[in-house]
Scaffold this motif. Structure first.
Motif, PDB file in Angstrom:
ATOM      1  N   ILE A   1       0.820  -1.216   0.000  1.00  0.00           N
ATOM      2  CA  ILE A   1       0.000   0.000   0.000  1.00  0.00           C
ATOM      3  C   ILE A   1       0.851   1.262   0.000  1.00  0.00           C
ATOM      4  N   ASN A   2       2.002   1.217   0.660  1.00  0.00           N
ATOM      5  CA  ASN A   2       2.851   2.404   0.717  1.00  0.00           C
ATOM      6  C   ASN A   2       3.488   2.728  -0.631  1.00  0.00           C
ATOM      7  N   GLU A   3       3.756   1.701  -1.418  1.00  0.00           N
ATOM      8  CA  GLU A   3       4.306   1.934  -2.754  1.00  0.00           C
ATOM      9  C   GLU A   3       3.365   2.789  -3.588  1.00  0.00           C
ATOM     10  N   LEU A   4       2.064   2.483  -3.516  1.00  0.00           N
ATOM     11  CA  LEU A   4       1.107   3.212  -4.344  1.00  0.00           C
ATOM     12  C   LEU A   4       0.700   4.542  -3.714  1.00  0.00           C
ATOM     13  N   VAL A   5       0.727   4.635  -2.391  1.00  0.00           N
ATOM     14  CA  VAL A   5       0.499   5.933  -1.751  1.00  0.00           C
ATOM     15  C   VAL A   5       1.611   6.898  -2.150  1.00  0.00           C
ATOM     16  N   ASN A   6       2.828   6.409  -2.166  1.00  0.00           N
ATOM     17  CA  ASN A   6       3.976   7.227  -2.562  1.00  0.00           C
ATOM     18  C   ASN A   6       3.917   7.597  -4.048  1.00  0.00           C
ATOM     19  N   TYR A   7       3.403   6.678  -4.874  1.00  0.00           N
ATOM     20  CA  TYR A   7       3.338   6.876  -6.321  1.00  0.00           C
ATOM     21  C   TYR A   7       2.322   7.946  -6.728  1.00  0.00           C
ATOM     22  N   ALA A   8       1.160   7.939  -6.095  1.00  0.00           N
ATOM     23  CA  ALA A   8       0.017   8.686  -6.617  1.00  0.00           C
ATOM     24  C   ALA A   8      -0.166  10.049  -5.960  1.00  0.00           C
ATOM     25  N   ASP A   9      -0.746  10.977  -6.740  1.00  0.00           N
ATOM     26  CA  ASP A   9      -1.168  12.282  -6.236  1.00  0.00           C
ATOM     27  C   ASP A   9      -2.628  12.227  -5.767  1.00  0.00           C
ATOM     28  N   VAL A  10      -3.405  11.376  -6.448  1.00  0.00           N
ATOM     29  CA  VAL A  10      -4.829  11.213  -6.139  1.00  0.00           C
ATOM     30  C   VAL A  10      -5.053   9.770  -5.704  1.00  0.00           C
ATOM     31  N   LEU A  11      -5.589   9.597  -4.495  1.00  0.00           N
ATOM     32  CA  LEU A  11      -5.845   8.268  -3.944  1.00  0.00           C
ATOM     33  C   LEU A  11      -7.350   8.034  -3.906  1.00  0.00           C
ATOM     34  N   ILE A  12      -7.806   6.975  -4.569  1.00  0.00           N
ATOM     35  CA  ILE A  12      -9.227   6.626  -4.569  1.00  0.00           C
ATOM     36  C   ILE A  12      -9.401   5.361  -3.749  1.00  0.00           C
ATOM     37  N   PHE A  13     -10.150   5.461  -2.663  1.00  0.00           N
ATOM     38  CA  PHE A  13     -10.343   4.315  -1.784  1.00  0.00           C
ATOM     39  C   PHE A  13     -11.698   3.657  -2.045  1.00  0.00           C
ATOM     40  N   ALA A  14     -11.652   2.352  -2.325  1.00  0.00           N
ATOM     41  CA  ALA A  14     -12.863   1.561  -2.565  1.00  0.00           C
ATOM     42  C   ALA A  14     -12.796   0.272  -1.759  1.00  0.00           C
ATOM     43  N   ILE A  15     -12.356   0.416  -0.515  1.00  0.00           N
ATOM     44  CA  ILE A  15     -12.249  -0.705   0.428  1.00  0.00           C
ATOM     45  C   ILE A  15     -13.483  -0.672   1.323  1.00  0.00           C
ATOM     46  N   PRO A  16     -14.160  -1.786   1.565  1.00  0.00           N
ATOM     47  CA  PRO A  16     -15.329  -1.754   2.454  1.00  0.00           C
ATOM     48  C   PRO A  16     -15.005  -1.067   3.775  1.00  0.00           C
ATOM     49  N   SER A  17     -15.940  -0.246   4.249  1.00  0.00           N
ATOM     50  CA  SER A  17     -15.679   0.588   5.427  1.00  0.00           C
ATOM     51  C   SER A  17     -15.274  -0.236   6.648  1.00  0.00           C
ATOM     52  N   ALA A  18     -15.803  -1.451   6.766  1.00  0.00           N
ATOM     53  CA  ALA A  18     -15.492  -2.290   7.930  1.00  0.00           C
ATOM     54  C   ALA A  18     -14.017  -2.703   7.962  1.00  0.00           C
ATOM     55  N   PHE A  19     -13.361  -2.678   6.794  1.00  0.00           N
ATOM     56  CA  PHE A  19     -11.968  -3.118   6.711  1.00  0.00           C
ATOM     57  C   PHE A  19     -11.002  -1.963   6.428  1.00  0.00           C
ATOM     58  N   LEU A  20     -11.535  -0.743   6.328  1.00  0.00           N
ATOM     59  CA  LEU A  20     -10.708   0.385   5.913  1.00  0.00           C
ATOM     60  C   LEU A  20      -9.595   0.685   6.914  1.00  0.00           C
ATOM     61  N   LYS A  21      -9.921   0.750   8.196  1.00  0.00           N
ATOM     62  CA  LYS A  21      -8.911   1.110   9.197  1.00  0.00           C
ATOM     63  C   LYS A  21      -7.734   0.137   9.184  1.00  0.00           C
ATOM     64  N   GLY A  22      -8.023  -1.160   9.021  1.00  0.00           N
ATOM     65  CA  GLY A  22      -6.959  -2.157   8.985  1.00  0.00           C
ATOM     66  C   GLY A  22      -5.979  -1.909   7.855  1.00  0.00           C
ATOM     67  N   GLU A  23      -6.487  -1.433   6.709  1.00  0.00           N
ATOM     68  CA  GLU A  23      -5.609  -1.125   5.583  1.00  0.00           C
ATOM     69  C   GLU A  23      -4.880   0.203   5.804  1.00  0.00           C
ATOM     70  N   LEU A  24      -5.585   1.186   6.320  1.00  0.00           N
ATOM     71  CA  LEU A  24      -4.959   2.489   6.560  1.00  0.00           C
ATOM     72  C   LEU A  24      -3.854   2.406   7.601  1.00  0.00           C
ATOM     73  N   ASP A  25      -4.004   1.490   8.550  1.00  0.00           N
ATOM     74  CA  ASP A  25      -2.980   1.315   9.585  1.00  0.00           C
ATOM     75  C   ASP A  25      -1.639   0.865   9.004  1.00  0.00           C
ATOM     76  N   LYS A  26      -1.668   0.310   7.785  1.00  0.00           N
ATOM     77  CA  LYS A  26      -0.436  -0.130   7.131  1.00  0.00           C
ATOM     78  C   LYS A  26       0.352   1.034   6.522  1.00  0.00           C
ATOM     79  N   ILE A  27      -0.312   2.192   6.396  1.00  0.00           N
ATOM     80  CA  ILE A  27       0.312   3.319   5.703  1.00  0.00           C
ATOM     81  C   ILE A  27       1.297   4.033   6.631  1.00  0.00           C
ATOM     82  N   SER A  28       2.535   4.118   6.186  1.00  0.00           N
ATOM     83  CA  SER A  28       3.561   4.852   6.933  1.00  0.00           C
ATOM     84  C   SER A  28       3.890   6.184   6.253  1.00  0.00           C
ATOM     85  N   GLU A  29       3.447   6.343   4.992  1.00  0.00           N
ATOM     86  CA  GLU A  29       3.677   7.588   4.258  1.00  0.00           C
ATOM     87  C   GLU A  29       2.733   8.678   4.778  1.00  0.00           C
ATOM     88  N   ASN A  30       3.139   9.930   4.630  1.00  0.00           N
ATOM     89  CA  ASN A  30       2.282  11.061   4.984  1.00  0.00           C
ATOM     90  C   ASN A  30       1.262  11.297   3.864  1.00  0.00           C
TER      91      ASN A  30
END
Length: 331
Positions: free
Chosen positions: A69-98
């Motif tokens: 996930i950090n590779e693509l957060v670092n790559y992109a200027d625009v981030l489109i999230f389409a992860i079910p809301s119940a699982f979103l926090k678990g994925e966001l917790d993996k992000i170390s990029e600002n």
């Protein structure tokens, strides 16, 4: 604003797949994060998602696929999230990029359970993303019809209309028409609420109610939606626009609606657990019903349909009895 922004989609489900397909119509490269490495390998070889919308074929030379996930957060200027809301926090917790300076668009129809916030508010409060850098992608639009390239309409909402128009340009095509809105909060709540109303329509169908009652459910739902949204964010809006009423109707009536399907199973006697196990996709309305009910305890809008769905799903009340009572409260 960046002239030619890099865009990445986060999620491996049907709606994420549909959004990647739309973007590939206009961009030479689209980032795509999914946590399933086997699915990524499959797409690279077979040019379609093995689990969702398998009829949607991709030019894989346009895809930057990664399960980092950090590779693509670092790559992109625009981030489109389409992860079910119940699982979103678990994925966001993996992000170390600002991500505070990224442009964030939510294609998620739900509330983040851990914070009790709609997705845009969650990014603003938890990640300090400015409100003008947050947007919403909403329907009426089913991913399955995007895969078949059937004419569909989307509303892109953002307080900064330039950013809404930017994303609209990259998503539009011969079969995707877009319009923009500045009602980011209202459209996002509408996208969450319509899933609850679709579950109500499904329960009614499962219990044996016919089309006449379905029309009553839908007409009452849009008025209930209006009351609810007015309590959380008062502004001038036309609730009959496609982002509100249109999205509600397609979710309440369509054979592609997973929330209606989930409700139908509940009405036929399935338990919540057994209905979820039978479905291969997440019914966002299940999680939204609890969040909306708890939020409305503070706001106090009249919401008999939300209350009925909550009673069935979370208080384990008898659907037949609850909906018999509901028929007396609707008009």
């Amino acid at each position: 604003m960046i002239k030619n922004p890099k865009i990445a989609v986060f999620g491996g489900g049907s709606w994420a797949t549909a959004i990647v397909k739309m973007l590939c119509e206009n961009l030479n490269e689209v980032g795509w994060y999914m946590r399933n490495e086997n699915a990524i390998d499959y797409i690279k070889i077979n040019e379609h998602n093995p689990n969702y919308l398998s009829s949607a074929e991709f030019d894989v030379s346009k895809l930057l696929l990664s399960n980092d996930i950090n590779e693509l957060v670092n790559y992109a200027d625009v981030l489109i999230f389409a992860i079910p809301s119940a699982f979103l926090k678990g994925e966001l917790d993996k992000i170390s990029e600002n991500i505070s300076e990224k442009i964030i668009f939510s294609a998620i129809k739900g509330i983040v359970p851990e914070s009790g916030l709609i997705v845009g508010e969650h990014f603003h409060k938890m990640y300090q993303v400015p409100i003008e850098n947050i947007g919403v992608i909403t329907g009426p639009c089913h991913a399955e019809e995007v895969a078949m390239e059937r004419l569909s309409y989307l509303t892109i909402a953002c307080q900064d209309r330039k950013k809404a128009r930017m994303l609209s340009k990259y998503i539009s095509s011969d079969y995707i028409k877009t319009k923009t809105s500045d009602d980011i909060i209202g459209t996002e709540y509408a996208a969450m609420l319509k899933n609850i109303y679709a579950i109500a329509a499904g329960i009614a169908h499962g219990l044996g109610y016919g089309d006449n009652f379905q029309s009553v459910i839908m007409s009452n739902s849009i008025r209930e939606m209006k009351r609810f949204i007015k309590k959380v964010h008062k502004m001038k809006r036309n609730i009959n626009n496609s982002a509100y009423l249109g999205d509600l109707l397609v979710t309440g009536y369509s054979v592609f609606s997973r929330n209606r399907m989930f409700g139908n199973m509940i009405g036929k006697g399935y338990t919540v657990k057994s209905a979820m196990m039978e479905m291969s996709m997440v019914a966002e309305g299940y999680y939204a019903a609890k969040s909306a009910y708890l939020l409305n305890e503070k706001n106090g809008a009249k919401t008999p349909i939300i209350d009925a769905v909550y009673a069935v799903l979370y208080q384990h009340k008898n659907p037949k009895q609850i909906f018999k009572k509901l028929t007396e409260e609707l008009d």
